[in-house]
Write a protein that holds these residues in place. Sequence first.
Motif, PDB file in Angstrom:
ATOM      1  N   GLU A  31      21.794  49.867  37.340  1.00  0.00           N
ATOM      2  CA  GLU A  31      21.270  48.499  37.387  1.00  0.00           C
ATOM      3  C   GLU A  31      21.415  47.827  36.023  1.00  0.00           C
ATOM      4  OE1 GLU A  31      17.327  49.260  38.718  1.00  0.00           O
ATOM      5  OE2 GLU A  31      17.848  49.150  40.869  1.00  0.00           O
ATOM      6  N   GLY A  32      21.256  48.614  34.947  1.00  0.00           N
ATOM      7  CA  GLY A  32      21.423  48.077  33.601  1.00  0.00           C
ATOM      8  C   GLY A  32      22.854  47.638  33.343  1.00  0.00           C
ATOM      9  N   VAL A  33      23.830  48.417  33.812  1.00  0.00           N
ATOM     10  CA  VAL A  33      25.239  48.025  33.651  1.00  0.00           C
ATOM     11  C   VAL A  33      25.523  46.742  34.429  1.00  0.00           C
ATOM     12  CG1 VAL A  33      27.639  48.715  33.997  1.00  0.00           C
ATOM     13  CG2 VAL A  33      25.959  50.428  33.308  1.00  0.00           C
ATOM     14  N   LEU A  34      24.981  46.647  35.642  1.00  0.00           N
ATOM     15  CA  LEU A  34      25.182  45.447  36.456  1.00  0.00           C
ATOM     16  C   LEU A  34      24.600  44.219  35.764  1.00  0.00           C
ATOM     17  CD1 LEU A  34      26.164  44.236  39.139  1.00  0.00           C
ATOM     18  CD2 LEU A  34      23.913  44.761  40.103  1.00  0.00           C
ATOM     19  N   THR A  35      23.404  44.351  35.219  1.00  0.00           N
ATOM     20  CA  THR A  35      22.774  43.231  34.512  1.00  0.00           C
ATOM     21  C   THR A  35      23.589  42.848  33.280  1.00  0.00           C
ATOM     22  OG1 THR A  35      20.611  44.046  35.243  1.00  0.00           O
ATOM     23  CG2 THR A  35      20.622  42.406  33.495  1.00  0.00           C
ATOM     24  N   LEU A  36      24.094  43.850  32.579  1.00  0.00           N
ATOM     25  CA  LEU A  36      24.942  43.585  31.405  1.00  0.00           C
ATOM     26  C   LEU A  36      26.142  42.722  31.791  1.00  0.00           C
ATOM     27  CD1 LEU A  36      26.107  46.224  28.785  1.00  0.00           C
ATOM     28  CD2 LEU A  36      27.696  44.548  29.704  1.00  0.00           C
ATOM     29  N   LEU A  37      26.828  43.096  32.875  1.00  0.00           N
ATOM     30  CA  LEU A  37      28.013  42.346  33.309  1.00  0.00           C
ATOM     31  C   LEU A  37      27.647  40.938  33.754  1.00  0.00           C
ATOM     32  CD1 LEU A  37      29.887  45.128  35.323  1.00  0.00           C
ATOM     33  CD2 LEU A  37      30.501  44.230  33.077  1.00  0.00           C
ATOM     34  N   ASP A  38      26.520  40.810  34.471  1.00  0.00           N
ATOM     35  CA  ASP A  38      26.138  39.503  35.015  1.00  0.00           C
ATOM     36  C   ASP A  38      25.631  38.553  33.931  1.00  0.00           C
ATOM     37  OD1 ASP A  38      26.861  40.263  37.535  1.00  0.00           O
ATOM     38  OD2 ASP A  38      24.829  40.711  38.228  1.00  0.00           O
ATOM     39  N   ASP A  42      30.299  35.175  30.263  1.00  0.00           N
ATOM     40  CA  ASP A  42      30.994  34.228  29.391  1.00  0.00           C
ATOM     41  C   ASP A  42      31.423  34.885  28.085  1.00  0.00           C
ATOM     42  OD1 ASP A  42      30.667  32.298  31.302  1.00  0.00           O
ATOM     43  OD2 ASP A  42      28.950  31.337  30.329  1.00  0.00           O
ATOM     44  N   ARG A  43      30.535  35.692  27.519  1.00  0.00           N
ATOM     45  CA  ARG A  43      30.889  36.364  26.264  1.00  0.00           C
ATOM     46  C   ARG A  43      32.033  37.356  26.471  1.00  0.00           C
ATOM     47  NH1 ARG A  43      27.218  40.045  22.051  1.00  0.00           N
ATOM     48  NH2 ARG A  43      28.979  40.512  20.661  1.00  0.00           N
ATOM     49  N   ILE A  44      31.979  38.104  27.566  1.00  0.00           N
ATOM     50  CA  ILE A  44      33.045  39.067  27.847  1.00  0.00           C
ATOM     51  C   ILE A  44      34.372  38.355  28.047  1.00  0.00           C
ATOM     52  CG2 ILE A  44      33.875  40.729  29.564  1.00  0.00           C
ATOM     53  CD1 ILE A  44      30.908  41.520  29.992  1.00  0.00           C
ATOM     54  N   ALA A  45      34.345  37.267  28.811  1.00  0.00           N
ATOM     55  CA  ALA A  45      35.574  36.508  29.052  1.00  0.00           C
ATOM     56  C   ALA A  45      36.159  35.979  27.742  1.00  0.00           C
ATOM     57  CB  ALA A  45      35.300  35.359  30.022  1.00  0.00           C
ATOM     58  N   GLN A  46      35.292  35.541  26.838  1.00  0.00           N
ATOM     59  CA  GLN A  46      35.772  35.031  25.550  1.00  0.00           C
ATOM     60  C   GLN A  46      36.366  36.162  24.705  1.00  0.00           C
ATOM     61  OE1 GLN A  46      35.966  31.713  24.494  1.00  0.00           O
ATOM     62  NE2 GLN A  46      37.242  32.750  22.963  1.00  0.00           N
ATOM     63  N   CYS A  47      35.747  37.319  24.751  1.00  0.00           N
ATOM     64  CA  CYS A  47      36.290  38.472  24.013  1.00  0.00           C
ATOM     65  C   CYS A  47      37.681  38.846  24.517  1.00  0.00           C
ATOM     66  CB  CYS A  47      35.359  39.674  24.157  1.00  0.00           C
ATOM     67  SG  CYS A  47      33.799  39.515  23.257  1.00  0.00           S
ATOM     68  N   LEU A  48      37.850  38.813  25.834  1.00  0.00           N
ATOM     69  CA  LEU A  48      39.157  39.125  26.415  1.00  0.00           C
ATOM     70  C   LEU A  48      40.186  38.062  26.053  1.00  0.00           C
ATOM     71  CD1 LEU A  48      37.880  40.328  29.911  1.00  0.00           C
ATOM     72  CD2 LEU A  48      38.820  41.759  28.092  1.00  0.00           C
ATOM     73  N   PRO A  55      43.572  34.811  30.623  1.00  0.00           N
ATOM     74  CA  PRO A  55      43.007  33.642  31.302  1.00  0.00           C
ATOM     75  C   PRO A  55      41.707  34.022  31.997  1.00  0.00           C
ATOM     76  CG  PRO A  55      44.935  34.469  32.473  1.00  0.00           C
ATOM     77  CD  PRO A  55      44.872  35.217  31.193  1.00  0.00           C
ATOM     78  N   SER A  56      40.858  33.040  32.219  1.00  0.00           N
ATOM     79  CA  SER A  56      39.523  33.314  32.761  1.00  0.00           C
ATOM     80  C   SER A  56      39.586  33.988  34.127  1.00  0.00           C
ATOM     81  CB  SER A  56      38.711  32.016  32.853  1.00  0.00           C
ATOM     82  OG  SER A  56      39.402  31.058  33.651  1.00  0.00           O
ATOM     83  N   LEU A  57      40.585  33.622  34.950  1.00  0.00           N
ATOM     84  CA  LEU A  57      40.679  34.230  36.277  1.00  0.00           C
ATOM     85  C   LEU A  57      41.018  35.715  36.170  1.00  0.00           C
ATOM     86  CD1 LEU A  57      40.516  33.732  39.317  1.00  0.00           C
ATOM     87  CD2 LEU A  57      42.984  33.356  39.299  1.00  0.00           C
ATOM     88  N   GLU A  58      41.963  36.073  35.294  1.00  0.00           N
ATOM     89  CA  GLU A  58      42.305  37.487  35.123  1.00  0.00           C
ATOM     90  C   GLU A  58      41.128  38.254  34.528  1.00  0.00           C
ATOM     91  OE1 GLU A  58      45.997  38.539  33.262  1.00  0.00           O
ATOM     92  OE2 GLU A  58      47.139  37.052  34.400  1.00  0.00           O
ATOM     93  N   ALA A  59      40.395  37.624  33.619  1.00  0.00           N
ATOM     94  CA  ALA A  59      39.210  38.272  33.040  1.00  0.00           C
ATOM     95  C   ALA A  59      38.175  38.559  34.121  1.00  0.00           C
ATOM     96  CB  ALA A  59      38.609  37.397  31.948  1.00  0.00           C
ATOM     97  N   ALA A  60      38.010  37.597  35.036  1.00  0.00           N
ATOM     98  CA  ALA A  60      37.022  37.765  36.100  1.00  0.00           C
ATOM     99  C   ALA A  60      37.485  38.784  37.133  1.00  0.00           C
ATOM    100  CB  ALA A  60      36.758  36.427  36.776  1.00  0.00           C
ATOM    101  N   TYR A  62      40.255  40.989  37.333  1.00  0.00           N
ATOM    102  CA  TYR A  62      40.767  42.320  36.982  1.00  0.00           C
ATOM    103  C   TYR A  62      39.872  43.093  36.019  1.00  0.00           C
ATOM    104  CZ  TYR A  62      44.938  40.047  38.855  1.00  0.00           C
ATOM    105  OH  TYR A  62      45.811  39.361  39.655  1.00  0.00           O
ATOM    106  N   GLU A  63      38.888  42.432  35.478  1.00  0.00           N
ATOM    107  CA  GLU A  63      38.011  43.110  34.512  1.00  0.00           C
ATOM    108  C   GLU A  63      36.563  43.127  34.993  1.00  0.00           C
ATOM    109  OE1 GLU A  63      38.896  44.639  31.691  1.00  0.00           O
ATOM    110  OE2 GLU A  63      40.576  43.622  30.750  1.00  0.00           O
ATOM    111  N   ILE A  64      35.904  41.961  34.957  1.00  0.00           N
ATOM    112  CA  ILE A  64      34.461  41.910  35.230  1.00  0.00           C
ATOM    113  C   ILE A  64      34.155  42.224  36.693  1.00  0.00           C
ATOM    114  CG2 ILE A  64      32.387  40.489  35.130  1.00  0.00           C
ATOM    115  CD1 ILE A  64      33.881  38.827  32.931  1.00  0.00           C
ATOM    116  N   ASP A  65      34.784  41.482  37.612  1.00  0.00           N
ATOM    117  CA  ASP A  65      34.454  41.659  39.028  1.00  0.00           C
ATOM    118  C   ASP A  65      35.005  42.966  39.588  1.00  0.00           C
ATOM    119  OD1 ASP A  65      32.972  39.349  39.171  1.00  0.00           O
ATOM    120  OD2 ASP A  65      34.670  38.097  39.725  1.00  0.00           O
ATOM    121  N   PHE A  66      36.152  43.408  39.084  1.00  0.00           N
ATOM    122  CA  PHE A  66      36.672  44.713  39.488  1.00  0.00           C
ATOM    123  C   PHE A  66      35.645  45.793  39.158  1.00  0.00           C
ATOM    124  CE2 PHE A  66      38.800  48.701  39.058  1.00  0.00           C
ATOM    125  CZ  PHE A  66      39.847  48.684  39.966  1.00  0.00           C
ATOM    126  N   SER A  67      35.155  45.769  37.916  1.00  0.00           N
ATOM    127  CA  SER A  67      34.154  46.751  37.485  1.00  0.00           C
ATOM    128  C   SER A  67      32.867  46.601  38.288  1.00  0.00           C
ATOM    129  CB  SER A  67      33.854  46.582  35.998  1.00  0.00           C
ATOM    130  OG  SER A  67      35.036  46.658  35.233  1.00  0.00           O
TER     131      SER A  67
END
Length: 505
Positions: A31-38, A42-48, A55-60, A62-67
């Motif tokens: 649950e902690g990992v899920l909260t971290l991602l949610d 925005d910060r994760i997308a900017q880091c990527l 691009p924001s779609l690939e970040a979402a 292939y990275e965030i939503d995939f995980s």
Amino acid sequence: MADYSEMIAGLRKAFNSGVTKTYEWRKKQLEGVLTLLDENRDRIAQCLKDDLNKPSLEAAVYEIDFSRNDLIETMNNLKDWMKPEKVKKGLLNIMDTAYIQREPYGVALVMGAWNYPIQITVVPLFGAIAAGNCVVLKPSELAGSTAKALEELIPKYLDNECVKVVNGGIPETTALLKERFDYIFYTGNTMVGKIIMRAAAEYLTPVTLELGGKSPVFVDENSDLNLVARRVTWGKLVNAGQTCIAPDYVMCKKELQEKLVEECKKSINEYYGDPAKSQDYCRIINERHLKRIKKLIDGSGDVVVGGDVDEEQKYVAPTILTNVKESDPVMMEEIFGPVLPIMPVNNAEEAITHINKGEKPLAMYVFSKDHEVAKKFLDNTSSGGFVFNDTMMHAGLMSLPFGGVGSSGIGSYHGMHTFDTFSHKRAVLERKHGGEAMVAIRYPPYSEKKGSIVKWIMKKTPQKSGIQTLIPYFLFGTIFAVLFKKFEQLMTRGVRKKGTPYARK
């Protein structure tokens, strides 16, 4: 060089306390990992964006939503995955309880990669946690912005006694590998994979190595070349080709080259327009990799599309090479960039021969309207994954194991496969305390009669189909259970006083 002995000792102490083995602890960490991602999308997308110009779609996607999707699959099924798994029993063990108990290894080292620095780091992290392990997480220093974010965020959301993050480069990695871990999970290239395996051998530590290789594409002459071009160029150019399962090179008949190139040009233009100006086209991770890719382009085949390189922008244009030979530099190593060589072959058999001469690839892609062509490649080659009439899509199906074979990797993960990777499958057999006479036949002194009985009990015969398979088990099981019950009654027959066990006459 840093010394991580104290940190590892602390993690081992936490593991030995038993806290990570409970369902409640595992669920809370997931649950902690899920909260971290949610909470940090925005910060994760900017880091990527900073690290790879994602691009924001690939970040979402292939990275965030995939995980996130893999994580939710794990959360939804964790309780069932933790349950003992019953196994089949033979006549010899008909009265026993036999099952597999999945248990955590202990302290696991998870080493992420820079090309998908969230997905490839976070998915094995929560898989190790779900299996009940303590974890040392080592993000790739090449994706510096993402690594720094993980170093800051993970302690805020996860149990600091059981999960640690180590940032740094070669010195930190070298120091970590001197420590004793119970499991090591590494994603990266084959050369470093060998270093990891040598370090693991010191303590006979089990490993999962997610490596790479030259994932081939075969295009049959009866294929729809427009479809092939769209799917191959998509797979090749996502993340600017910096994907371990990206199509590495194409094999087709020489007369198909020109038509396929024209269709690929159309697809590239449709996807990116001018890639140098497109917000949807990634950049190469660093100058060293850019120069490596440029050298491959300059020394191989004929450049018919792209070929442009801008070192300052870390930009390599989508590039297609034709008339490539086996001996060209681009065919000697995994490209890991937006360069697609096309190597002419006369037929599928020649393509199969070429594949089998090299190391086993992480993925293989075959395009044809004839399913027999796919079967020919499936039956006569080996690869980590296989996709017919598309590229890369197998990696998104959590029910399929993702991993390599030979130099492209050891072990697999995704979905329950990640949980299994970080779990030791402990064989458990439970036998009743009693009934010794029923097993006394195994003890010396041996006799011909004993041997005949044991052989009869243990004998296996070729399996028959349908209900015929079940009938012997049902009959033998029923007879054995009845005889065993009668035997127990005979052995315990006697006068029973109130409050005392039966006494044998």
